[in-house]
Design a protein around this motif. Structure first.
Motif, mmCIF file in Angstrom:
data_model
loop_
_atom_site.group_PDB
_atom_site.id
_atom_site.type_symbol
_atom_site.label_atom_id
_atom_site.label_comp_id
_atom_site.label_asym_id
_atom_site.label_seq_id
_atom_site.Cartn_x
_atom_site.Cartn_y
_atom_site.Cartn_z
ATOM 1 N N GLY A 116 145.160 66.607 3.155
ATOM 2 C CA GLY A 116 143.863 67.178 3.471
ATOM 3 C C GLY A 116 142.871 66.114 3.905
ATOM 4 O O GLY A 116 142.101 66.311 4.851
ATOM 5 N N ARG A 117 142.882 64.966 3.215
ATOM 6 C CA ARG A 117 142.002 63.868 3.622
ATOM 7 C C ARG A 117 142.368 63.359 5.006
ATOM 8 O O ARG A 117 141.497 63.062 5.829
ATOM 9 C CB ARG A 117 142.086 62.723 2.607
ATOM 10 N N LYS A 118 143.670 63.234 5.273
ATOM 11 C CA LYS A 118 144.110 62.751 6.584
ATOM 12 C C LYS A 118 143.640 63.688 7.703
ATOM 13 O O LYS A 118 143.181 63.244 8.761
ATOM 14 C CB LYS A 118 145.635 62.639 6.625
ATOM 15 N N LEU A 119 143.769 64.984 7.469
ATOM 16 C CA LEU A 119 143.426 65.976 8.494
ATOM 17 C C LEU A 119 141.967 66.422 8.414
ATOM 18 O O LEU A 119 141.551 67.296 9.174
ATOM 19 C CB LEU A 119 144.348 67.197 8.363
ATOM 20 N N ARG A 120 141.225 65.826 7.480
ATOM 21 C CA ARG A 120 139.806 66.151 7.270
ATOM 22 C C ARG A 120 139.612 67.651 7.063
ATOM 23 O O ARG A 120 138.811 68.309 7.735
ATOM 24 C CB ARG A 120 138.952 65.643 8.442
ATOM 25 N N ASP A 151 145.717 76.829 11.189
ATOM 26 C CA ASP A 151 144.737 77.604 11.947
ATOM 27 C C ASP A 151 144.664 77.185 13.402
ATOM 28 O O ASP A 151 144.155 77.918 14.246
ATOM 29 C CB ASP A 151 143.354 77.510 11.296
ATOM 30 N N LEU A 152 145.192 75.994 13.723
ATOM 31 C CA LEU A 152 145.243 75.558 15.119
ATOM 32 C C LEU A 152 146.482 76.086 15.819
ATOM 33 O O LEU A 152 146.454 76.409 17.012
ATOM 34 C CB LEU A 152 145.247 74.024 15.201
ATOM 35 N N VAL A 153 147.582 76.140 15.089
ATOM 36 C CA VAL A 153 148.867 76.544 15.672
ATOM 37 C C VAL A 153 149.465 77.603 14.746
ATOM 38 O O VAL A 153 150.165 77.281 13.784
ATOM 39 C CB VAL A 153 149.825 75.341 15.800
ATOM 40 N N SER A 154 149.198 78.844 15.046
ATOM 41 C CA SER A 154 149.610 79.917 14.130
ATOM 42 C C SER A 154 151.081 80.285 14.270
ATOM 43 O O SER A 154 151.710 80.706 13.307
ATOM 44 C CB SER A 154 148.742 81.163 14.372
ATOM 45 N N ARG A 173 151.221 76.410 25.061
ATOM 46 C CA ARG A 173 151.410 77.651 24.308
ATOM 47 C C ARG A 173 150.329 77.918 23.268
ATOM 48 O O ARG A 173 150.152 79.062 22.848
ATOM 49 C CB ARG A 173 152.780 77.631 23.622
ATOM 50 N N HIS A 174 149.630 76.839 22.851
ATOM 51 C CA HIS A 174 148.666 77.020 21.766
ATOM 52 C C HIS A 174 147.268 76.539 22.119
ATOM 53 O O HIS A 174 146.364 76.634 21.283
ATOM 54 C CB HIS A 174 149.160 76.297 20.509
ATOM 55 N N GLY A 175 147.078 76.013 23.330
ATOM 56 C CA GLY A 175 145.753 75.571 23.754
ATOM 57 C C GLY A 175 145.230 74.355 23.030
ATOM 58 O O GLY A 175 144.025 74.117 22.988
ATOM 59 N N VAL A 221 144.686 67.078 14.834
ATOM 60 C CA VAL A 221 145.619 68.165 15.146
ATOM 61 C C VAL A 221 147.005 67.897 14.574
ATOM 62 O O VAL A 221 147.852 68.788 14.556
ATOM 63 C CB VAL A 221 145.723 68.403 16.671
ATOM 64 N N GLU A 222 147.239 66.669 14.080
ATOM 65 C CA GLU A 222 148.571 66.358 13.559
ATOM 66 C C GLU A 222 148.523 65.060 12.758
ATOM 67 O O GLU A 222 147.905 64.080 13.183
ATOM 68 C CB GLU A 222 149.568 66.198 14.716
#
Length: 281
Positions: A116-120, A151-154, A173-175, A221-222
């Motif tokens: 969670g910290r890494k992905l903020r 939530d970015l890539v469902s 495919r996911h914008g 995003v990753e």
């Protein structure tokens, strides 16, 4: 500080033996046998322990392979990835070999405190967790652990994770269009489980890659951490120390720790590395 003359002499002798065996390796092709320890001791005029110490270094470096009951053989060539310094863009030549993926695990779960910290994001936020084995010409090369905000890539599919360019799939495919990656590289060793997957002995040297990828707006995003075989993967740095007449053409390939083709069709990428290691370790 005094230097032990005997110890110093032993080190120098082992280095000379190592150089002699390296010449034998360079004269041969991967899979070719080299003379036995007994033969080499006689030819080089050294003791068995001195020769064995030099050979051990070459085995650890991934240049020789010992096969019980058969002898010593030239190891397979290393997969070389070149780093090129460029302030306007970061492009790399294609890494050698045909790269493929095999999924080990795919789950959707809470990010947890560290990721969670890494992905903020919140520790309770849902992420896609993916573990996959990366292979080169069918041989295991790396284990990758990917963390992507759900939530970015469902609807991330197994096909997208196993085939083609992952970042291209994210964009088309996911914008989600990646823009920048910050990556660190450190030496490490493999555990028993990792050794089994990579087909190497336990505690073998490895390279640990950690990468955080963001989009054009700076949104993570990753987050990925990857373990690459130290005996088969090598990083070579090319540094630009002065002006040049013509900028290099954009390269095709992948950043260290990134499958070939990723970032190839995206905007220029900035990659930061620390602790870059050459020749596996």
């Amino acid at each position: 500080m005094e230097i032990d003359a005997a110890a110093s002499g032993a080190v120098l002798k082992r280095e000379r033996v190592r150089d002699a065996v390296l010449e034998l390796i360079e004269e041969r092709r991967p899979g070719d046998a080299i003379p036995s320890e007994r033969t080499l001791c006689a030819e080089l005029g050294v003791s068995r322990p001195t020769l064995r110490a030099a050979v051990d270094e070459l085995v650890v470096a991934g240049l020789l392979v010992r096969e019980h009951g058969r002898g010593m053989f030239v190891a397979a060539e290393k997969i070389t990835q070149e780093l090129v310094s460029d302030r306007q863009a970061f492009s790399l030549p294609q890494a050698a070999g045909a790269w493929t993926s095999r999924l080990l695990e795919v789950r959707t779960l809470p990010a947890g405190a560290r990721v969670g910290r890494k992905l903020r994001t919140s520790p309770a936020a849902r992420i896609h967790y993916v573990a996959r084995l990366r292979l080169v010409d069918g041989s295991p090369m790396a284990i990758e652990y990917l963390h992507v905000p759900a939530d970015l890539v469902s609807g991330l599919t197994s096909e997208e994770l196993e085939q083609g360019d992952l970042y291209e799939h994210l964009g088309e495919r996911h914008g989600v269009r990646v823009s920048e990656a910050v990556q660190s590289i450190e030496p490490t060793v493999v555990t028993r489980a990792e050794a089994d997957l990579l087909d190497v002995p336990e505690l073998s040297p490895a390279l640990l890659f950690e990468r955080l990828t963001t989009d054009a707006g700076g949104r993570p995003v990753e987050y990925v951490h990857s373990l690459y075989r130290g005996d088969r993967y090598r990083i070579v740095s090319r540094l630009t120390l002065g002006p040049r007449d013509q900028a290099p053409l954009p390269g095709q390939g992948h950043h260290p720790g990134i499958p070939p083709g990723d970032f190839a069709t995206q905007d220029p990428v900035t990659l930061s590395t620390r602790g870059v290691v050459q020749d596996g370790m």
